[in-house]
Write a protein that holds these residues in place. Structure first.
Motif, PDB file in Angstrom:
ATOM      1  N   ALA A 108     -12.620-167.224  -4.338  1.00  0.00           N
ATOM      2  CA  ALA A 108     -13.564-167.691  -3.317  1.00  0.00           C
ATOM      3  C   ALA A 108     -14.191-166.496  -2.612  1.00  0.00           C
ATOM      4  O   ALA A 108     -13.549-165.473  -2.385  1.00  0.00           O
ATOM      5  CB  ALA A 108     -12.852-168.579  -2.303  1.00  0.00           C
ATOM      6  N   ILE A 109     -15.480-166.611  -2.273  1.00  0.00           N
ATOM      7  CA  ILE A 109     -16.217-165.550  -1.582  1.00  0.00           C
ATOM      8  C   ILE A 109     -16.875-166.159  -0.361  1.00  0.00           C
ATOM      9  O   ILE A 109     -17.570-167.166  -0.465  1.00  0.00           O
ATOM     10  CB  ILE A 109     -17.300-164.934  -2.493  1.00  0.00           C
ATOM     11  N   ALA A 110     -16.676-165.536   0.806  1.00  0.00           N
ATOM     12  CA  ALA A 110     -17.349-165.955   2.034  1.00  0.00           C
ATOM     13  C   ALA A 110     -17.846-164.709   2.740  1.00  0.00           C
ATOM     14  O   ALA A 110     -17.139-163.711   2.824  1.00  0.00           O
ATOM     15  CB  ALA A 110     -16.396-166.728   2.938  1.00  0.00           C
ATOM     16  N   ALA A 111     -19.075-164.751   3.223  1.00  0.00           N
ATOM     17  CA  ALA A 111     -19.655-163.616   3.947  1.00  0.00           C
ATOM     18  C   ALA A 111     -20.374-164.128   5.181  1.00  0.00           C
ATOM     19  O   ALA A 111     -21.049-165.159   5.128  1.00  0.00           O
ATOM     20  CB  ALA A 111     -20.630-162.852   3.056  1.00  0.00           C
ATOM     21  N   GLY A 112     -20.235-163.401   6.284  1.00  0.00           N
ATOM     22  CA  GLY A 112     -20.892-163.791   7.525  1.00  0.00           C
ATOM     23  C   GLY A 112     -22.388-163.550   7.506  1.00  0.00           C
ATOM     24  O   GLY A 112     -23.110-164.118   8.287  1.00  0.00           O
ATOM     25  N   GLY A 113     -22.869-162.706   6.589  1.00  0.00           N
ATOM     26  CA  GLY A 113     -24.294-162.406   6.511  1.00  0.00           C
ATOM     27  C   GLY A 113     -24.846-162.727   5.147  1.00  0.00           C
ATOM     28  O   GLY A 113     -24.422-163.670   4.486  1.00  0.00           O
ATOM     29  N   ASN A 114     -25.793-161.898   4.681  1.00  0.00           N
ATOM     30  CA  ASN A 114     -26.421-162.108   3.381  1.00  0.00           C
ATOM     31  C   ASN A 114     -25.527-161.625   2.249  1.00  0.00           C
ATOM     32  O   ASN A 114     -24.747-160.699   2.418  1.00  0.00           O
ATOM     33  CB  ASN A 114     -27.748-161.352   3.313  1.00  0.00           C
ATOM     34  N   PRO A 143     -34.264-159.625   4.060  1.00  0.00           N
ATOM     35  CA  PRO A 143     -33.593-160.157   5.240  1.00  0.00           C
ATOM     36  C   PRO A 143     -34.306-161.393   5.782  1.00  0.00           C
ATOM     37  O   PRO A 143     -35.513-161.522   5.678  1.00  0.00           O
ATOM     38  CB  PRO A 143     -33.670-159.010   6.252  1.00  0.00           C
ATOM     39  N   THR A 144     -33.511-162.279   6.352  1.00  0.00           N
ATOM     40  CA  THR A 144     -34.062-163.469   6.972  1.00  0.00           C
ATOM     41  C   THR A 144     -34.888-163.059   8.180  1.00  0.00           C
ATOM     42  O   THR A 144     -34.439-162.237   8.968  1.00  0.00           O
ATOM     43  CB  THR A 144     -32.919-164.404   7.422  1.00  0.00           C
ATOM     44  N   PRO A 145     -36.108-163.595   8.350  1.00  0.00           N
ATOM     45  CA  PRO A 145     -36.921-163.187   9.490  1.00  0.00           C
ATOM     46  C   PRO A 145     -36.235-163.540  10.807  1.00  0.00           C
ATOM     47  O   PRO A 145     -35.494-164.506  10.889  1.00  0.00           O
ATOM     48  CB  PRO A 145     -38.220-163.968   9.320  1.00  0.00           C
ATOM     49  N   ALA A 146     -36.505-162.735  11.801  1.00  0.00           N
ATOM     50  CA  ALA A 146     -35.922-162.968  13.115  1.00  0.00           C
ATOM     51  C   ALA A 146     -36.495-164.248  13.708  1.00  0.00           C
ATOM     52  O   ALA A 146     -37.645-164.593  13.470  1.00  0.00           O
ATOM     53  CB  ALA A 146     -36.222-161.790  14.033  1.00  0.00           C
ATOM     54  N   PRO A 147     -35.676-164.962  14.503  1.00  0.00           N
ATOM     55  CA  PRO A 147     -36.194-166.164  15.142  1.00  0.00           C
ATOM     56  C   PRO A 147     -37.223-165.799  16.201  1.00  0.00           C
ATOM     57  O   PRO A 147     -37.257-164.669  16.677  1.00  0.00           O
ATOM     58  CB  PRO A 147     -34.944-166.788  15.779  1.00  0.00           C
ATOM     59  N   PRO A 148     -38.072-166.748  16.582  1.00  0.00           N
ATOM     60  CA  PRO A 148     -39.075-166.460  17.616  1.00  0.00           C
ATOM     61  C   PRO A 148     -38.399-166.024  18.915  1.00  0.00           C
ATOM     62  O   PRO A 148     -37.265-166.410  19.176  1.00  0.00           O
ATOM     63  CB  PRO A 148     -39.791-167.799  17.811  1.00  0.00           C
ATOM     64  N   PRO A 149     -39.085-165.209  19.734  1.00  0.00           N
ATOM     65  CA  PRO A 149     -38.501-164.778  21.001  1.00  0.00           C
ATOM     66  C   PRO A 149     -38.106-165.969  21.854  1.00  0.00           C
ATOM     67  O   PRO A 149     -38.798-166.971  21.900  1.00  0.00           O
ATOM     68  CB  PRO A 149     -39.628-163.978  21.667  1.00  0.00           C
TER      69      PRO A 149
END
Length: 139
Positions: free
Chosen positions: A75-81, A103-109
């Motif tokens: 099993a593989i789990a990662a908190g990020g990409n 990378p996932t784009p940053a959420p709006p401010p």
């Protein structure tokens, strides 16, 4: 919620200032000119102070992940990409690996991403808190 309250406070202050300037302009145009000049200077300095605080103020810390768990054979789990993940036993070398995802784009401010638990349970399971570029669970 706090950002929305600050936004509406700013909108109401701007509306009140505009009404005040209109009333003063009707009564005495010379006084309205002086009032607008002083008000514009004060608003400009406050804007400069807020911009400097936003640029050089205390850094914001990202929220801590509440949990990353992997259980089970392979099993593989990662908190990020995850760029490339393979849990199969028949993986051989050679060839080129796929490129990792962008990378996932940053959420709006003003919005916060609230990451949840990342769990991979069971034989050969894969889970990620972000993007997965390429994943293989077979032989």
């Amino acid at each position: 919620m706090r950002a929305r309250m600050l936004l509406w406070t700013g909108v109401l202050l701007c509306a009140a200032g505009a009404v005040m300037l209109l009333v003063v302009a009707v009564v005495d145009l010379g006084k309205a000119d002086q009032t607008a000049s002083v008000t514009g200077g004060v608003v400009g300095l406050v804007g400069l102070a807020l911009a400097l605080y936003a640029q050089f103020g205390p850094p914001s810390t990202p929220p801590a992940r509440s949990g990353v768990n992997a259980s089970g054979d392979g099993a593989i789990a990662a908190g990020g990409n995850i760029g490339v993940a393979s849990t199969g036993g028949g993986v051989t070398g050679g060839g080129t690996a796929p490129t990792p995802p962008s990378p996932t784009p940053a959420p709006p401010p003003g919005t916060l991403r609230q990451p949840g638990n990342v769990n991979a349970s069971g034989k050969g399971s894969i889970a990620a808190g972000g993007d997965i570029g390429s994943a293989s669970t077979g032989n």
